[in-house]
Design a protein around this motif. Structure first.
Motif, PDB file in Angstrom:
ATOM      1  N   LEU A 222       0.693  -1.232   0.067  1.00  0.00           N
ATOM      2  CA  LEU A 222      -0.065  -0.080   0.111  1.00  0.00           C
ATOM      3  C   LEU A 222       0.902   1.318  -0.259  1.00  0.00           C
ATOM      4  O   LEU A 222       0.497   2.151  -0.652  1.00  0.00           O
ATOM      5  CB  LEU A 222      -1.191   0.112   1.142  1.00  0.00           C
ATOM      6  N   GLU A 223       1.691   1.252   0.789  1.00  0.00           N
ATOM      7  CA  GLU A 223       2.855   2.526   0.830  1.00  0.00           C
ATOM      8  C   GLU A 223       3.530   2.443  -0.580  1.00  0.00           C
ATOM      9  O   GLU A 223       3.577   3.866  -1.213  1.00  0.00           O
ATOM     10  CB  GLU A 223       4.205   2.206   1.834  1.00  0.00           C
ATOM     11  N   VAL A 224       4.087   1.345  -1.138  1.00  0.00           N
ATOM     12  CA  VAL A 224       4.380   1.676  -2.496  1.00  0.00           C
ATOM     13  C   VAL A 224       3.522   2.184  -3.584  1.00  0.00           C
ATOM     14  O   VAL A 224       3.939   2.859  -4.084  1.00  0.00           O
ATOM     15  CB  VAL A 224       5.019   0.059  -3.018  1.00  0.00           C
ATOM     16  N   LEU A 225       2.226   1.748  -3.583  1.00  0.00           N
ATOM     17  CA  LEU A 225       0.953   2.084  -4.353  1.00  0.00           C
ATOM     18  C   LEU A 225       0.971   3.863  -4.250  1.00  0.00           C
ATOM     19  O   LEU A 225       0.669   4.597  -4.994  1.00  0.00           O
ATOM     20  CB  LEU A 225      -0.056   1.277  -4.262  1.00  0.00           C
ATOM     21  N   GLU A 226       0.884   4.083  -3.070  1.00  0.00           N
ATOM     22  CA  GLU A 226       0.824   5.496  -2.882  1.00  0.00           C
ATOM     23  C   GLU A 226       1.740   6.319  -3.248  1.00  0.00           C
ATOM     24  O   GLU A 226       1.620   7.214  -3.836  1.00  0.00           O
ATOM     25  CB  GLU A 226       0.591   5.589  -1.203  1.00  0.00           C
ATOM     26  N   LEU A 227       3.055   5.754  -3.009  1.00  0.00           N
ATOM     27  CA  LEU A 227       4.288   6.565  -3.577  1.00  0.00           C
ATOM     28  C   LEU A 227       4.067   6.394  -5.137  1.00  0.00           C
ATOM     29  O   LEU A 227       4.565   7.427  -5.860  1.00  0.00           O
ATOM     30  CB  LEU A 227       5.424   6.041  -3.310  1.00  0.00           C
ATOM     31  N   MET A 228       3.920   5.431  -5.865  1.00  0.00           N
ATOM     32  CA  MET A 228       3.565   5.488  -7.237  1.00  0.00           C
ATOM     33  C   MET A 228       2.548   6.302  -7.803  1.00  0.00           C
ATOM     34  O   MET A 228       2.863   7.088  -8.726  1.00  0.00           O
ATOM     35  CB  MET A 228       3.251   3.768  -7.726  1.00  0.00           C
ATOM     36  N   ALA A 229       1.484   6.364  -7.113  1.00  0.00           N
ATOM     37  CA  ALA A 229       0.219   7.466  -7.456  1.00  0.00           C
ATOM     38  C   ALA A 229       1.033   8.929  -7.617  1.00  0.00           C
ATOM     39  O   ALA A 229       0.652   9.827  -8.070  1.00  0.00           O
ATOM     40  CB  ALA A 229      -0.724   7.301  -6.432  1.00  0.00           C
ATOM     41  N   SER A 230       2.196   9.066  -6.371  1.00  0.00           N
ATOM     42  CA  SER A 230       2.677  10.139  -6.431  1.00  0.00           C
ATOM     43  C   SER A 230       3.569  10.643  -7.460  1.00  0.00           C
ATOM     44  O   SER A 230       4.370  11.815  -7.410  1.00  0.00           O
ATOM     45  CB  SER A 230       3.069  10.715  -4.838  1.00  0.00           C
ATOM     46  N   GLY A 231       3.848   9.645  -8.229  1.00  0.00           N
ATOM     47  CA  GLY A 231       4.795   9.612  -9.356  1.00  0.00           C
ATOM     48  C   GLY A 231       6.274   9.356  -8.955  1.00  0.00           C
ATOM     49  O   GLY A 231       7.064   9.583  -9.639  1.00  0.00           O
ATOM     50  N   ALA A 232       6.305   8.823  -7.650  1.00  0.00           N
ATOM     51  CA  ALA A 232       7.732   8.380  -7.340  1.00  0.00           C
ATOM     52  C   ALA A 232       8.351   7.245  -8.154  1.00  0.00           C
ATOM     53  O   ALA A 232       7.520   6.308  -8.499  1.00  0.00           O
ATOM     54  CB  ALA A 232       7.823   7.744  -5.850  1.00  0.00           C
ATOM     55  N   THR A 233       9.775   7.341  -8.635  1.00  0.00           N
ATOM     56  CA  THR A 233      10.227   6.179  -9.183  1.00  0.00           C
ATOM     57  C   THR A 233      10.717   5.067  -8.390  1.00  0.00           C
ATOM     58  O   THR A 233      10.607   5.187  -7.098  1.00  0.00           O
ATOM     59  CB  THR A 233      11.718   6.647  -9.843  1.00  0.00           C
ATOM     60  N   ASN A 234      11.235   3.982  -8.862  1.00  0.00           N
ATOM     61  CA  ASN A 234      11.832   2.899  -8.177  1.00  0.00           C
ATOM     62  C   ASN A 234      12.928   3.407  -7.043  1.00  0.00           C
ATOM     63  O   ASN A 234      12.963   3.140  -5.945  1.00  0.00           O
ATOM     64  CB  ASN A 234      12.186   1.702  -9.027  1.00  0.00           C
ATOM     65  N   ALA A 235      13.769   4.273  -7.438  1.00  0.00           N
ATOM     66  CA  ALA A 235      14.890   4.709  -6.913  1.00  0.00           C
ATOM     67  C   ALA A 235      14.121   5.740  -5.496  1.00  0.00           C
ATOM     68  O   ALA A 235      14.783   5.491  -4.517  1.00  0.00           O
ATOM     69  CB  ALA A 235      15.778   5.648  -7.759  1.00  0.00           C
ATOM     70  N   ALA A 236      13.283   6.501  -6.058  1.00  0.00           N
ATOM     71  CA  ALA A 236      12.667   7.281  -4.869  1.00  0.00           C
ATOM     72  C   ALA A 236      11.852   6.590  -4.004  1.00  0.00           C
ATOM     73  O   ALA A 236      12.053   6.821  -2.622  1.00  0.00           O
ATOM     74  CB  ALA A 236      11.953   8.389  -5.568  1.00  0.00           C
ATOM     75  N   ILE A 237      11.136   5.600  -4.284  1.00  0.00           N
ATOM     76  CA  ILE A 237      10.556   4.593  -3.503  1.00  0.00           C
ATOM     77  C   ILE A 237      11.538   3.763  -2.443  1.00  0.00           C
ATOM     78  O   ILE A 237      11.314   3.795  -1.085  1.00  0.00           O
ATOM     79  CB  ILE A 237       9.817   3.543  -3.997  1.00  0.00           C
ATOM     80  N   ALA A 238      12.672   3.330  -3.162  1.00  0.00           N
ATOM     81  CA  ALA A 238      13.624   2.778  -2.261  1.00  0.00           C
ATOM     82  C   ALA A 238      14.408   3.784  -1.132  1.00  0.00           C
ATOM     83  O   ALA A 238      14.458   3.367   0.173  1.00  0.00           O
ATOM     84  CB  ALA A 238      14.799   2.416  -3.193  1.00  0.00           C
ATOM     85  N   ARG A 239      14.657   4.907  -1.631  1.00  0.00           N
ATOM     86  CA  ARG A 239      14.985   6.042  -0.582  1.00  0.00           C
ATOM     87  C   ARG A 239      13.982   5.980   0.509  1.00  0.00           C
ATOM     88  O   ARG A 239      14.310   6.194   1.803  1.00  0.00           O
ATOM     89  CB  ARG A 239      15.518   7.343  -1.115  1.00  0.00           C
TER      90      ARG A 239
END
Length: 300
Positions: free
Chosen positions: A243-260
């Motif tokens: 769910l956290e990952v999906l929220e970040l994806m919805a905000s436009g975050a890249t894989n690198a940004a999600i990892a950080r």
């Protein structure tokens, strides 16, 4: 007065040499800086650092004011031919007493370690033990090889003794810094691995494809009737981390940004994104975000 002035100049040289070691650095950097500073500020033309490994002295770093290629060759020789710390070697007594000493005519001294003094073409040298945590961890050797008419003397012994005391402290600090850095890296890796394992344990991956299809059908029905709250619908489908990952994806975050953001490796973030796409039956990130907005009514 001349003698006092000379002693003052010598001590000032030791102070300048140790000042070059004040800035925290890795152990290897401190070794190189220290030997270079010893030669530059204390008047030696060659210096070698040995580490005490078991009952042998093994070459660890070297500095020559001239002929660096020769220095590199001799450093390899000190590693191929460690100096055994046995009673027949002069350094053994220095180690026992923890005091610096002079070897004035190694070519004629039966207690000199000829396997190294001969390839070094040593005429005379000073040696001092490096003491850290109340134990000898190594030795420093220094001489005046590139000044053909100069031999080491008592002044050189005292200078090397004073320098080695501060050098040992700087090396001890550097080793602790290196160790702390390694522990931090290991801790970061463990945290990332622990997070990935926790997600794998909590995930419904593997063998529940039919259940996922039924769940999607029930979610569509619930969304149409308003029978399930938005958060419940998503929590029934995805793990908390997904769910956290999906929220970040919805905000436009890249894989690198999600990892950080989640303090995990980029590969772990990529794995989470892949799980989200599969569970939402999405072929790409855009489709997953679109379905996320549809479920949460955020596009209405």
């Amino acid at each position: 007065m001349g003698t006092i002035a000379d002693e003052g100049t010598a001590l000032a040289g030791v102070q300048r040499a140790l000042a070059a070691l004040r800035e925290p650095a890795s152990a290897g950097t401190v070794m190189d800086r220290g030997l270079r500073a010893l030669c530059t500020h204390c008047g030696f033309s060659r210096a070698v650092l040995f580490r005490l490994e078991g009952s042998e002295l093994v070459g660890e770093a070297i500095h020559f004011e001239q002929q660096p290629e020769w220095a590199a060759q001799l450093l390899l020789e000190t590693r191929r031919t460690p100096m055994p710390m046995k009673h027949t070697v002069l350094e053994t007594e220095m180690l026992r007493r923890r005091t610096a000493g002079l070897v004035l005519r190694p070519q004629d001294d039966p207690h000199a370690f000829k396997a190294l003094t001969e390839p070094f073409l040593t005429r005379s040298y000073a040696a001092a033990p490096l003491v850290a945590d109340d134990r000898v961890v190594g030795f420093v050797h220094a001489d005046h090889y590139f000044e053909p008419d100069r031999h080491v003397d008592e002044r050189d012994r005292l200078l090397l003794a004073a320098f080695s005391e501060g050098f040992a402290m700087a090396l001890h600090r550097a080793v602790l810094i290196d160790r702390l850095a390694r522990h931090r890296q290991a801790l970061r890796r463990l945290i990332g691995e622990a997070g990935e394992v926790a997600e794998q344990i909590g995930s419904l991956d593997g063998g529940l494809a039919r259940a996922d299809e039924d769940l999607h059908a029930s979610l569509r029905s619930a969304a149409a009737s308003g029978g399930l709250p938005v958060d419940e619908r998503l929590r029934s489908l995805l793990t908390p981390r997904e769910l956290e990952v999906l929220e970040l994806m919805a905000s436009g975050a890249t894989n690198a940004a999600i990892a950080r953001r989640l303090v995990v490796s980029e590969q772990t973030a990529k794995t989470h994104v892949s799980h989200v796409l599969r569970k939402l039956r999405a072929t790409n990130r855009a489709a997953a975000v679109s379905r996320y907005h549809a479920i949460t009514n955020r596009d209405r």
